[in-house]
Structure formats: C-alpha cells, structure tokens
Design an enzyme around this catalytic site. Structure first.
Site, PDB file in Angstrom:
ATOM      1  N   ASP A  16       0.821  -1.217   0.000  1.00 23.04           N
ATOM      2  CA  ASP A  16       0.000   0.000   0.000  1.00 23.04           C
ATOM      3  C   ASP A  16       0.852   1.263   0.000  1.00 23.04           C
ATOM      4  OD1 ASP A  16      -2.426  -1.434   0.096  1.00 23.04           O
ATOM      5  OD2 ASP A  16      -2.281  -1.629   2.255  1.00 23.04           O
ATOM      6  N   ARG A  96      -1.286   1.451  16.747  1.00 20.96           N
ATOM      7  CA  ARG A  96      -1.546   2.601  15.879  1.00 20.96           C
ATOM      8  C   ARG A  96      -1.475   3.959  16.600  1.00 20.96           C
ATOM      9  NH1 ARG A  96       0.207  -0.508  12.323  1.00 20.96           N
ATOM     10  NH2 ARG A  96      -1.248  -1.503  10.864  1.00 20.96           N
ATOM     11  N   ASP A 125      -8.060   0.422  10.853  1.00 15.48           N
ATOM     12  CA  ASP A 125      -6.882   1.251  11.054  1.00 15.48           C
ATOM     13  C   ASP A 125      -7.082   2.691  10.611  1.00 15.48           C
ATOM     14  OD1 ASP A 125      -5.312  -0.540  12.355  1.00 15.48           O
ATOM     15  OD2 ASP A 125      -4.146  -1.155  10.611  1.00 15.48           O
ATOM     16  N   SER A 177      -2.472 -10.004   3.643  1.00 15.94           N
ATOM     17  CA  SER A 177      -2.334  -8.718   4.318  1.00 15.94           C
ATOM     18  C   SER A 177      -1.849  -9.000   5.734  1.00 15.94           C
ATOM     19  CB  SER A 177      -3.688  -7.994   4.354  1.00 15.94           C
ATOM     20  OG  SER A 177      -3.577  -6.776   5.072  1.00 15.94           O
TER      21      SER A 177
END
Length: 408
Positions: A16, A96, A125, A177
C-alpha cells in the site's frame, strides 16, 4: 484535488504505502516525507530507507518507539485484562496510536501541509490513525488514498507497482495482508477470507513467530513470571525491561506453539472479517496476569474489573485511546493493580498454557480458612444463617406461590 507542498506519509514499506509515494506526487505535486514507527517489526525495517527513496520519497524517519509502545500502551491494556471478543489481544489496535502520535510530531517539525496513511476504507486502522491525528493536530488535513483513488484491489495495486517499476516483495499467490510488531503478527486475505478454510499452519512460511502445536516439542517448558503492580518485570528470576521480556517470551512461546488465534471479528466499520493472529508472548503474559489477579483481588473488584475490561477492549479496538474515558478507566485499573505483585509459574506444552503455581505477598487466599481438613478459624454452622437470609427472597416467593395456588 487540493495541492500540498509537503505530505508526511505513515510508511511501512509494504504494498500500500510503496505505491502511495508516486501516487501522491502524481496527484498532489508534493514532496513526500515518510515516517516508519519501529514497534518491533524487525526485519521489515531492513532496507526501508533505500526503498522509500528509490520510490520517490525525499526523506525517511525510522522512529524507535518500542519502549513507549510497551509501557504506555501494551502494559496498561494487559493490566486492564482487555481482550476483544474473547480472543483478539489487540496487537494492531494499540500499536496505531503511538505511531500516529509520532507522525504528527514529525509533521509539525517538517511543516507539512497534510498527513497521509495507506489504510483501506474497509478497515479499522483508518479510524485508529485518524482519531489519533485529530487528538494532536485537529486541523491537519488527512489524505486516505484508498477512499479516493481508482484502485479497487490488491491485484490492481500490484499492477500499479509493476507499471511504475516499484519493487515489492509480494506476489499474487503470497499476497496476505499482514501486520507485524513485537506483540503479534496478523494474517488476512487470500484463502483466509473463507471461514471454512483451515489456516495453513504447517505450510512453510505461513507462521513466522512460532510453530503449530503439532510441531512443538514433546517435552513441556516451565517458566516463572514476576509482576510488580500488574507489570511483568522478570522471567525466571531475571529482571528484564518490557521490550526484552516480550521478545524473549515470543521465542519461548513460539517454540511451544502458544498464541495462535483464528477468529471472525466484528470490525468497527460494520462488517465481519476473518483473521489469524500469532501472539505467543502476549498470550503468556495475559494468562499469567489473570492467574495472579485471582489471588490478589477481592471478588467484588475482580468481577467489576471484568466488566471494565470489555469496555476497555472496545475503546482500544475502536481507536479511542486518546479519550477522557480511556484515561479514567486506566486510573481505575491502576488502583486495582497496587497489590497485583507476585510470581506465576506456568507449564507450556503444545499450544497449551497450564498453571503450575502462584504466590504473592498480597495474596487473599488463606489455606487455613479454605482447607477441607480440620480448622479452628471457621464455624461451618454460621453458613446456615447466611443461607437462610440469602435465600429468603426465593423462599418467600415460593411460599406465596403455593398459597395462591391453593386458593385457585
């Protein structure tokens, strides 16, 4: 699209974020500064700067925030006993907020016009990153390419990378992923999207932090963990900092097939998703902490804290770390942990964690009172009056029901 002079990108070097660098430059005409938060993803950081610069970034920050991650996010969550939907130990969720916090700090330092992330519009996320950004830079523009570009799938991402000569490590066949940090490794996508498919635990390269229970040794491994006020501080009598302790437990737990979780979870955005998680060290720490609390907390506190744990898990999962409620719940949790000090002995065997002993200077367990043998501190006859009073509402209702039935 708006024009920005300088954009800071939350960068991992994965598919990504690799293609986002040229995409940002093409669509916004901006300088791209990458920031990678080191939360223990180890090998993934090797060659990251070279890759970022070759892909078009002007600079890469690799920020080591492992200690902050462990002490300010992981340990408070363990102390709370927070587990999302009974299985998920929140590995991606609580990583995160500290990453986003550091990204904001660098964006301000660099005078950036916007912050960009590579989270999809289907995932959790995007919420976790953006709520953290809003907490520290409420007026900072946020660019989320997955919500606005024409790319619709990971296959199309690979095609974009190939067309732009962007080096990637993935193929269409190995395109899981994944998210890696010192706490866990998550796997999503490909064959895992069908809940009927058993994870390929024994396939070479699938598991990265350990082995399947079937492949674990036939001999058990014993360990002893020491806690001080709910925080793990030593392994087998050897003092360790939090980062080293977790990494050491990852190795021990992984070798014994500990910490595999396969679940269909409820995402914040409304859909269900299937994920497989490897959390060897974390699974051991949660188990040991729970065991220690059973002798250190009174019943009322322990049971009420279990209710708090459910809410705490939702808060972490939903990206609401920087909120007054999370801070208030952490204050409650910290109070409960003042006496959660002691040692827990565990036996690890083929994916199982088996209790092998627990002690604490603050233990509320009294062998003298609990014994089935003869004692001089408990009058068993006292239980009769207690039961009579405790059961009085049941008895009264039954008596009145009998009377009403007789009068029918």
């Amino acid at each position: 699209m708006a024009k920005y002079n300088k954009v800071v990108l939350a960068y991992s070097g994965g598919l990504d974020t690799s293609i986002i660098i040229p995409w940002l430059k093409e669509n916004y005409g901006c300088e791209v500064i990458c920031v990678a938060g080191n939360v223990g993803q180890d090998a993934e950081l090797t060659g990251l700067e070279e890759r970022a610069l070759k892909t078009g970034a002007s600079k890469l920050y690799i920020e080591d925030i492992q200690e902050e991650f462990v002490y300010d996010y992981v340990f408070p969550t363990i102390k709370a006993g927070a587990v999302y939907e009974n299985k998920y130990l929140l590995g991606t969720s609580f990583a995160r907020p500290p990453i986003a916090k550091r990204i904001v700090e660098i964006a301000k330092k660099e005078g950036a016009d916007a912050i960009c992330h590579g989270c999809t519009g289907k995932g959790n996320d995007q919420v976790r990153f953006e709520l953290a950004i809003k907490a520290f830079a409420p007026n900072m523009p946020i660019i989320a390419p997955w919500r606005i570009w024409d790319i619709k799938s990971r296959d199309e991402e690979i095609e974009y990378a190939e067309a732009h000569n962007i080096p990637i490590k993935l193929t269409r066949e190995t395109n899981y992923s994944k998210d890696m940090n010192l706490w866990h490794l998550s796997h999503e996508g490909l064959d895992l999207e069908d809940p009927m498919n058993e994870p390929l635990y024994n396939k070479e390269g699938f598991l990265e932090m350990g082995v399947s229970p079937e492949m674990a040794p036939d001999k058990p491994t014993y360990i002893t963990l020491s806690f001080e006020q709910g925080i793990p501080v030593a392994l087998d009598g050897k003092k360790m900092d939090g980062v080293t302790l977790i990494k050491t437990l990852n190795k021990i737990g992984g070798e014994n097939g500990i910490g595999l979780a396969d679940l269909v979870e409820n995402r914040l955005v409304g859909m269900k998703s299937r994920g497989v998680y490897e959390t060897p060290g974390g699974t051991i720490l949660y188990h040991a902490h729970d065991v220690l609390e059973t002798i250190c907390l009174d019943k009322a506190t322990q049971h009420y804290k279990q209710q708090i744990a459910l809410k705490f898990a939702d808060i972490v999962y939903d990206g609401q770390w920087y909120t007054p409620l999370r801070e208030a719940l952490s204050a409650f949790v910290d109070k409960t942990q003042e006496t959660v000090t002691g040692d827990v002995k565990l036996k690890l065997y083929k994916g199982n964690i088996i209790n092998a002993g627990v002690c604490s200077p603050y233990s509320l367990y009294s062998e003298e009172i609990a014994t089935f043998g003869e004692d001089e501190v408990y009058n068993q006859y006292d239980a009769q009056g207690f039961i009579n009073l405790f059961g009085l509402p049941i008895k009264v209702k039954a008596m009145l029901d009998e009377k009403r039935n007789e009068n029918k």
